[in-house]
Motif scaffolding. Structure first.
Motif, PDB file in Angstrom:
ATOM      1  N   THR A  63      -1.409   8.595   7.978  1.00 20.57           N
ATOM      2  CA  THR A  63      -1.691   8.510   6.543  1.00 20.57           C
ATOM      3  C   THR A  63      -2.011   7.076   6.140  1.00 20.57           C
ATOM      4  O   THR A  63      -2.955   6.822   5.374  1.00 20.57           O
ATOM      5  CB  THR A  63      -0.490   9.034   5.734  1.00 20.57           C
ATOM      6  N   LEU A  64      -1.255   6.126   6.655  1.00 23.39           N
ATOM      7  CA  LEU A  64      -1.515   4.717   6.352  1.00 23.39           C
ATOM      8  C   LEU A  64      -2.887   4.302   6.861  1.00 23.39           C
ATOM      9  O   LEU A  64      -3.672   3.659   6.138  1.00 23.39           O
ATOM     10  CB  LEU A  64      -0.422   3.840   6.967  1.00 23.39           C
ATOM     11  N   LEU A  65      -3.223   4.679   8.097  1.00 26.13           N
ATOM     12  CA  LEU A  65      -4.531   4.308   8.636  1.00 26.13           C
ATOM     13  C   LEU A  65      -5.661   4.953   7.846  1.00 26.13           C
ATOM     14  O   LEU A  65      -6.686   4.310   7.579  1.00 26.13           O
ATOM     15  CB  LEU A  65      -4.623   4.713  10.109  1.00 26.13           C
ATOM     16  N   LYS A  66      -5.492   6.213   7.456  1.00 25.97           N
ATOM     17  CA  LYS A  66      -6.541   6.886   6.678  1.00 25.97           C
ATOM     18  C   LYS A  66      -6.784   6.194   5.341  1.00 25.97           C
ATOM     19  O   LYS A  66      -7.916   6.171   4.845  1.00 25.97           O
ATOM     20  CB  LYS A  66      -6.163   8.349   6.444  1.00 25.97           C
ATOM     21  N   SER A  67      -5.732   5.642   4.762  1.00 26.00           N
ATOM     22  CA  SER A  67      -5.919   4.919   3.495  1.00 26.00           C
ATOM     23  C   SER A  67      -6.659   3.608   3.723  1.00 26.00           C
ATOM     24  O   SER A  67      -7.356   3.117   2.836  1.00 26.00           O
ATOM     25  CB  SER A  67      -4.573   4.667   2.818  1.00 26.00           C
ATOM     26  N   PRO A 115      -5.410   5.190  -1.834  1.00 24.01           N
ATOM     27  CA  PRO A 115      -4.031   4.739  -2.079  1.00 24.01           C
ATOM     28  C   PRO A 115      -3.597   5.048  -3.512  1.00 24.01           C
ATOM     29  O   PRO A 115      -4.401   5.014  -4.437  1.00 24.01           O
ATOM     30  CB  PRO A 115      -4.103   3.231  -1.835  1.00 24.01           C
ATOM     31  N   SER A 116      -2.312   5.343  -3.665  1.00 25.93           N
ATOM     32  CA  SER A 116      -1.756   5.525  -5.006  1.00 25.93           C
ATOM     33  C   SER A 116      -1.278   4.198  -5.582  1.00 25.93           C
ATOM     34  O   SER A 116      -0.975   4.101  -6.783  1.00 25.93           O
ATOM     35  CB  SER A 116      -0.596   6.520  -4.963  1.00 25.93           C
ATOM     36  N   LEU A 133       0.834  -1.194   0.000  1.00 25.42           N
ATOM     37  CA  LEU A 133       0.000   0.000   0.000  1.00 25.42           C
ATOM     38  C   LEU A 133       0.879   1.258   0.000  1.00 25.42           C
ATOM     39  O   LEU A 133       1.747   1.419   0.858  1.00 25.42           O
ATOM     40  CB  LEU A 133      -0.909   0.008   1.229  1.00 25.42           C
ATOM     41  N   SER A 134       0.638   2.127  -0.963  1.00 25.04           N
ATOM     42  CA  SER A 134       1.344   3.399  -1.057  1.00 25.04           C
ATOM     43  C   SER A 134       0.337   4.537  -1.081  1.00 25.04           C
ATOM     44  O   SER A 134      -0.783   4.380  -1.591  1.00 25.04           O
ATOM     45  CB  SER A 134       2.206   3.453  -2.326  1.00 25.04           C
ATOM     46  N   VAL A 135       0.736   5.691  -0.519  1.00 23.06           N
ATOM     47  CA  VAL A 135      -0.143   6.849  -0.475  1.00 23.06           C
ATOM     48  C   VAL A 135       0.659   8.094  -0.828  1.00 23.06           C
ATOM     49  O   VAL A 135       1.730   8.328  -0.261  1.00 23.06           O
ATOM     50  CB  VAL A 135      -0.782   7.044   0.921  1.00 23.06           C
ATOM     51  N   GLN A 180       4.674   1.333  -0.143  1.00 26.04           N
ATOM     52  CA  GLN A 180       4.468  -0.114  -0.283  1.00 26.04           C
ATOM     53  C   GLN A 180       4.414  -0.831   1.076  1.00 26.04           C
ATOM     54  O   GLN A 180       5.147  -1.800   1.317  1.00 26.04           O
ATOM     55  CB  GLN A 180       5.560  -0.709  -1.167  1.00 26.04           C
ATOM     56  N   ALA A 181       3.518  -0.370   1.930  1.00 30.33           N
ATOM     57  CA  ALA A 181       3.383  -0.959   3.270  1.00 30.33           C
ATOM     58  C   ALA A 181       2.557  -2.237   3.208  1.00 30.33           C
ATOM     59  O   ALA A 181       1.437  -2.248   2.691  1.00 30.33           O
ATOM     60  CB  ALA A 181       2.730   0.038   4.219  1.00 30.33           C
ATOM     61  N   THR A 182       3.112  -3.300   3.737  1.00 25.60           N
ATOM     62  CA  THR A 182       2.415  -4.584   3.822  1.00 25.60           C
ATOM     63  C   THR A 182       2.317  -4.992   5.284  1.00 25.60           C
ATOM     64  O   THR A 182       3.319  -5.043   5.995  1.00 25.60           O
ATOM     65  CB  THR A 182       3.160  -5.668   3.021  1.00 25.60           C
TER      66      THR A 182
END
Length: 259
Positions: free
Chosen positions: A43-47, A54-55, A8-10, A20-22
């Motif tokens: 930011t990660l939690l909001k996505s 996410p981008s 996951l990217s934002v 690219q968080a996994t």
């Protein structure tokens, strides 16, 4: 129920904040997301809970892309307590917590006796039952935080996503909130600042720095003097309490060490 992200990217203003968080949260696990300010936790939690798109990559509930679910479907499965919640309408505390029942109702369904009993139970769990008739806007920041957690608990979800749930709370209520969350038995993903709370309550940790997941593992594997120095740029000692056997962190003053 399982919550997971894959690569996951934002991006915000064309700048990539999360890279690219996994990660994954298994059913019943209490997973902490730690890292310094500006590391990308919020930011990660909001996505994940659909405030930000996410981008790249994907967030999933039980293998289903969260963004492909209706908002009602995701709200039945996942409850959220965000760091910044501004309500401009003067609702009572009870009404705020009743909102947690809305994902389980049709458009014209009325609140039932069972709904009110759930609200009462949730307010009692966060020690706010006596505030049920108060205006939400008259509460302190810490009191509001406890009410918003009660609202999430009233959803009776399988996953809780919490952004600094102990923010603005004194020690008594920090522990009470963490105990209440732990007692739900559901999967939890919580951004936390207090490393000692993570050692007390989390079953697994992910460490963010500059938008990257730089480490993950059990709290005892992750909370080390070396990692804290590298990620937070502070010196500490990680010790074990003799009576309880729990690990805890003692922070050291660099200026004092230089003397």
């Amino acid at each position: 129920m399982k919550l997971e992200t894959k690569s996951l990217s934002v991006k915000l203003d064309k700048k990539e904040i999360v890279h690219q968080a996994t990660l994954q949260v298994e059913d019943g696990a209490f997973v902490g997301l730690i890292g310094p300010n500006g590391s990308g936790k919020t930011t990660l939690l909001k996505s994940i809970y659909r405030v930000l798109k996410p981008s790249g990559g994907v967030a999933m509930l039980d293998g289903q892309d969260i963004r492909a679910m209706s908002h009602k479907e995701s709200a039945q499965a996942m409850g959220v307590v965000s760091q910044f919640t501004n309500l401009n309408f003067d609702f009572s505390v009870e009404d705020i917590v009743l909102m947690g029942r809305s994902p389980h109702k049709g458009a014209f369904d009325r609140d039932t006796a069972a709904d009110y009993q759930i609200v009462e139970d949730c307010l009692r769990r966060v020690d706010m039952l006596e505030f049920r008739d108060r205006s939400f806007l008259t509460l302190s920041g810490g009191e509001k935080q406890r009410i918003l957690l009660a609202r999430a608990l009233a959803q009776q979800v399988k996953i809780l996503v919490l952004d600094e749930p102990t923010n603005h709370l004194d020690i008594k209520y920090q522990i009470q909130i963490m105990e209440a969350v732990k007692a739900t038995g559901v999967g939890v993903l919580a951004a936390l600042h207090d490393l000692n709370l993570t050692l007390m309550y989390c079953t697994y940790l992910y460490v963010l720095k500059d938008g990257n997941v730089v480490a993950h593992g059990t709290p005892e594997e992750i909370i080390t003097e070396e990692l804290i120095r590298e990620v937070y740029e502070v010196d500490c000692q990680v010790m074990r309490h003799e009576a309880s056997g729990r690990m805890y962190v003692v922070y050291l003053s660099r200026s004092r060490n230089k003397k």
